[in-house]
Design an enzyme around this catalytic site. Structure first.
Site, PDB file in Angstrom:
ATOM      1  N   LYS A 107      -9.648   4.491   0.172  1.00 56.46           N
ATOM      2  CA  LYS A 107      -9.553   3.878   1.220  1.00 56.46           C
ATOM      3  C   LYS A 107      -7.770   3.915   1.398  1.00 56.46           C
ATOM      4  O   LYS A 107      -7.401   4.180   2.328  1.00 56.46           O
ATOM      5  CB  LYS A 107     -10.037   2.847   2.323  1.00 56.46           C
ATOM      6  CG  LYS A 107     -12.235   3.170   2.083  1.00 56.46           C
ATOM      7  CD  LYS A 107     -12.557   2.077   2.759  1.00 56.46           C
ATOM      8  CE  LYS A 107     -14.380   2.219   2.431  1.00 56.46           C
ATOM      9  NZ  LYS A 107     -14.750   1.442   2.961  1.00 56.46           N
TER      10      LYS A 107
ATOM     11  N   CYS B 255      -9.314  -2.093  -5.902  1.00 57.35           N
ATOM     12  CA  CYS B 255     -10.542  -1.727  -7.178  1.00 57.35           C
ATOM     13  C   CYS B 255     -10.970   0.418  -7.570  1.00 57.35           C
ATOM     14  O   CYS B 255     -10.258   0.720  -5.597  1.00 57.35           O
ATOM     15  CB  CYS B 255     -12.669  -2.460  -6.261  1.00 57.35           C
ATOM     16  SG  CYS B 255     -12.157  -1.550  -4.483  1.00 57.35           S
TER      17      CYS B 255
ATOM     18  N   GLU C  30      -9.180  -6.593   1.278  1.00 56.35           N
ATOM     19  CA  GLU C  30      -8.826  -5.321   2.222  1.00 56.35           C
ATOM     20  C   GLU C  30      -9.885  -4.428   3.138  1.00 56.35           C
ATOM     21  O   GLU C  30      -8.387  -4.264   4.634  1.00 56.35           O
ATOM     22  CB  GLU C  30      -8.891  -3.856   1.660  1.00 56.35           C
ATOM     23  CG  GLU C  30      -7.934  -4.113  -0.336  1.00 56.35           C
ATOM     24  CD  GLU C  30      -8.975  -4.555  -1.377  1.00 56.35           C
ATOM     25  OE1 GLU C  30      -8.149  -4.811  -2.800  1.00 56.35           O
ATOM     26  OE2 GLU C  30     -10.035  -5.280  -1.634  1.00 56.35           O
TER      27      GLU C  30
END
Length: 533
Positions: free
Chosen positions: A333, A178, A125
């Site tokens: 994030k 994650c 990502e």
């Protein structure tokens, strides 16, 4: 708000509401660019999750072999940014992959460089997003140089730019991000490498972890196992990375395993815990584990059996290779990008408004819409008092029915005797739609395949490391006519990477609001790591 977790979804977005509707139809797929009907009666902005997944998998398939996993032995994760263009002169929508990344690794705290020349986080990502920054810098360079950009047009304020009408961006990831989004309930239709257990030890689990490590070492003795050249040995817990379908950590506080042949017999996968008065074992619904650790200063994981193993909704750092990291989880994030935008502080100098992903599509994998919404949307939903150009912009959340061919589950299915143990691929691949050196393959934070002789030179640096992206940005500033510079770049005294980030006042104000209202425990960057030129 009405939400739908279906293969086909359309939506209409504005500042205050997102309305969803579902329907079924058939679409045509073209290799890297997909053109779909723009107008369907009663529905707008059509997104087909399977078409997006297929588009990204095909783009990966076209890449050279270098850095790709060894079939049947290595697995990886894939993420991509897709540009969506609604064509004004025709009834079509064009979808194009502009950045793609693979990877599962990140470096530890002590390996970080004050020179900005190491790629700290190589999760797919992050790779995809950083590759997209390269693409956006190229498009801004074209715009400020008087060329034609397919992305940006002039804004009203001098030196500022906005997205072209009809242009937006979508984010794809082959696996649940994650961290918090990966804490999802197990169901019997998902692969469950770890069968239920019959007894539970204390929560420390040191004996079980040591036993796992010893068995792993014993299994490697006497075997000639091919490992990636730059891959280091990992502990059993760190080797989880932090993905929902790698649930070996679930054994960290367990002492024995039932017959694996019985592991899928129940309707819901369970841990078996204490006995009732009749001597029957209680069955406890279980949840997927994430290797990402809770940030210090906040709630810790209780590590109770079953669903009580993890705390939810908390910030987490990714596991490193034997030491702690400073890299926040991909769930965190993505949530941050939903408020600050994915363009970052440097490009915010040039942009009238932050750039947000309209949609996040996840490939076939263990997935929970509730967990994704909690991780990416709920945690930031009440952030307020943001400066002009920033807003809380939650993406539409969709899942595809198509699985990445190099996922861990598919690698296990393709594994053959004699191939050695299955492991995550040590390399990370970045491809983005730029004119110069679009492909970048790294390992351990540096360019893949370089020799020690080149250590300390530009030859070892990833195109995605902070220093390289900063130099790209400085080239953009140099190409901008002084009279057309954004107001925040017209002052003197900007020298270091940290100076340019701090001078992006709107971005920093938005970040302060997000930190104070939603993420007060987000670790602050070490200033010594931001002083490079």
């Amino acid at each position: 708000m009405i939400e739908a977790n279906r293969k086909y979804c359309t939506y209409f977005s504005c500042d205050t509401v997102t309305v969803y509707n579902t329907f079924d139809t058939n679409f045509n797929h073209i290799l890297n660019t997909v053109r779909l009907p723009l107008h369907v009666p009663g529905r707008v902005n059509m997104v087909d999750a399977d078409e997006i997944a297929k588009l990204c998998y095909e783009r990966f398939k076209q890449l050279p072999r270098r850095g790709k996993p060894e079939p049947g032995r290595e697995w990886t994760l894939l993420a991509a940014v897709v540009k969506i263009t609604r064509c004004a002169d025709s009834d079509t929508v064009e979808k194009q992959v502009v950045s793609l990344g693979t990877g599962t690794k990140c470096i530890g705290r002590t390996a970080m460089s004050p020179n900005g020349d190491v790629l700290n986080d190589s999760h797919a990502e992050v790779i995809a997003r950083r590759g997209c920054i390269r693409y956006l810098i190229q498009e801004l360079h074209r715009a400020v140089s008087g060329g034609v950009s397919s992305v940006f047009s002039r804004a009203d304020e001098r030196g500022r730019w906005r997205l072209q009408p009809g242009v937006s961006f979508l984010f794809f990831t082959s696996h649940t991000p994650c961290g918090d989004a990966a804490i999802v309930p197990m169901i019997d239709s998902w692969s469950q490498p770890c069968p239920p257990v019959t007894s539970v030890k204390g929560h420390e689990g040191t004996d079980a972890r040591g036993d796992r490590k010893r068995k792993a070492e014993e299994s490697r003795e006497g075997k000639n196992i091919k490992l990636p050249r730059l891959e280091e040995e990992e502990t059993a817990e760190d080797n989880l990375e932090d993905r929902g379908d790698t649930k070996k950590s679930f054994l960290s506080n367990l002492s024995s395993i039932e017959d694996p042949s019985q592991s899928h017999s129940a309707k819901t996968p369970v841990e078996t815990g204490p006995c009732d008065s009749a001597g029957q074992l209680y069955q406890v619904p279980d949840t997927h584990r994430t290797g990402a650790k809770c940030v210090s200063g906040g709630p810790a994981d209780p590590r109770h059996p079953g669903m009580g193993y993890h705390s939810t909704g908390v910030l987490r750092v990714k596991p490193g290779r034997g030491e702690a990291t400073l890299s926040l989880s991909c769930s965190d994030k993505l949530a941050r990008w939903g408020v600050l935008g994915f363009q970052g502080a440097l490009l915010s100098h040039y942009l009238e408004e932050a750039l947000y992903f309209s949609t996040v599509v996840v490939g076939k994998c263990p997935y929970s819409h509730e967990a994704m919404h909690r991780a990416l949307v709920t945690r930031c939903s009440n952030v307020s008092d943001l400066p002009a150009g920033f807003s809380v912009c939650p993406p539409v959340l969709l899942q595809s029915s198509l699985e990445f061919p190099f996922s861990q589950a598919q690698t296990q299915l393709q594994h053959k005797a004699g191939q050695g143990r299955i492991s995550p691929c040590g390399a990370a691949i970045s491809w983005c739609d730029v004119a110069e050196q679009p492909l970048d393959v790294t390992a351990n934070g540096y360019k893949h395949g370089v020799t020690k002789k080149a250590s300390g030179t530009a030859a070892v640096r990833s195109r995605l490391c902070k220093l390289e992206l900063f130099h790209n940005f400085l080239s953009l500033v140099a190409a901008t006519d002084p009279s057309a510079l954004p107001p925040s770049l017209r002052g003197a005294g900007l020298q270091t990477y940290g100076d340019y980030k701090q001078a992006s006042q709107g971005f920093q104000q938005a970040w302060q609001q997000l930190r104070s209202q939603a993420f007060p425990l987000w670790p602050r960057s070490d200033r010594d790591l931001l002083l490079f030129h």
